[in-house]
Design a protein around this motif. Structure first.
Motif, mmCIF file in Angstrom:
data_model
loop_
_atom_site.group_PDB
_atom_site.id
_atom_site.type_symbol
_atom_site.label_atom_id
_atom_site.label_comp_id
_atom_site.label_asym_id
_atom_site.label_seq_id
_atom_site.Cartn_x
_atom_site.Cartn_y
_atom_site.Cartn_z
ATOM 1 N N CYS A 124 0.891 -1.289 0.149
ATOM 2 C CA CYS A 124 -0.002 -0.118 -0.111
ATOM 3 C C CYS A 124 0.623 1.298 0.069
ATOM 4 O O CYS A 124 0.250 2.403 0.015
ATOM 5 C CB CYS A 124 -1.043 -0.089 1.264
ATOM 6 N N LYS A 125 2.143 1.296 0.028
ATOM 7 C CA LYS A 125 3.125 2.162 -0.179
ATOM 8 C C LYS A 125 3.285 3.189 1.218
ATOM 9 O O LYS A 125 3.576 4.416 1.132
ATOM 10 C CB LYS A 125 2.797 3.342 -1.157
ATOM 11 N N THR A 126 2.414 2.857 2.295
ATOM 12 C CA THR A 126 2.597 3.453 3.455
ATOM 13 C C THR A 126 4.029 3.282 4.094
ATOM 14 O O THR A 126 4.764 2.317 4.132
ATOM 15 C CB THR A 126 1.759 2.765 4.577
ATOM 16 N N THR A 127 4.614 4.480 4.630
ATOM 17 C CA THR A 127 5.618 4.604 5.332
ATOM 18 C C THR A 127 5.627 3.917 6.725
ATOM 19 O O THR A 127 4.797 4.248 7.383
ATOM 20 C CB THR A 127 6.163 5.924 5.717
ATOM 21 N N ILE A 128 6.512 2.918 6.911
ATOM 22 C CA ILE A 128 6.478 1.983 8.047
ATOM 23 C C ILE A 128 7.423 2.639 8.972
ATOM 24 O O ILE A 128 7.185 2.536 10.160
ATOM 25 C CB ILE A 128 6.723 0.559 7.845
ATOM 26 N N ASP A 129 8.651 3.116 8.765
ATOM 27 C CA ASP A 129 9.674 3.414 9.450
ATOM 28 C C ASP A 129 10.670 4.314 8.819
ATOM 29 O O ASP A 129 10.914 4.116 7.717
ATOM 30 C CB ASP A 129 10.650 2.120 10.068
ATOM 31 N N SER A 130 11.146 5.201 9.624
ATOM 32 C CA SER A 130 12.201 6.265 9.044
ATOM 33 C C SER A 130 13.340 6.303 9.969
ATOM 34 O O SER A 130 13.105 6.514 11.188
ATOM 35 C CB SER A 130 11.531 7.557 8.856
ATOM 36 N N ARG A 131 14.318 5.768 9.611
ATOM 37 C CA ARG A 131 15.435 5.825 10.472
ATOM 38 C C ARG A 131 16.617 6.835 10.147
ATOM 39 O O ARG A 131 17.022 6.775 8.832
ATOM 40 C CB ARG A 131 16.135 4.384 10.570
#
Length: 73
Positions: free
Chosen positions: A46-53
């Motif tokens: 679904c192209k949702t951002t899951i995590d941003s590090r």
């Protein structure tokens, strides 16, 4: 080791998409965007951002040298 005795991934090694429920190991088939100061994990469904590090160097530079990172033994 046989398939039935192989260790299963822990919850820490698995990411879950809050939008569509997709799940996969952190080194699985997530779409990964590597930017200058961060790494973004995106759900392949679904192209949702899951995590941003954020990048360690970028975090250290913005911390005036007071940020410390734990090391794994």
């Amino acid at each position: 080791m046989t398939p039935s005795t192989e260790p299963q991934p822990t919850d820490k090694a698995t990411l879950y998409c809050p939008e569509c429920g997709y799940e996969s190991r952190i080194n699985g088939d997530w779409t990964i965007h590597v930017l200058a100061d961060s790494t973004i994990y995106e759900c392949p469904g679904c192209k949702t951002t899951i995590d941003s590090r954020r990048n360690r160097a970028a975090l250290t530079a913005g911390s005036s040298g007071s940020l410390q990172f734990a090391t794994e033994d």
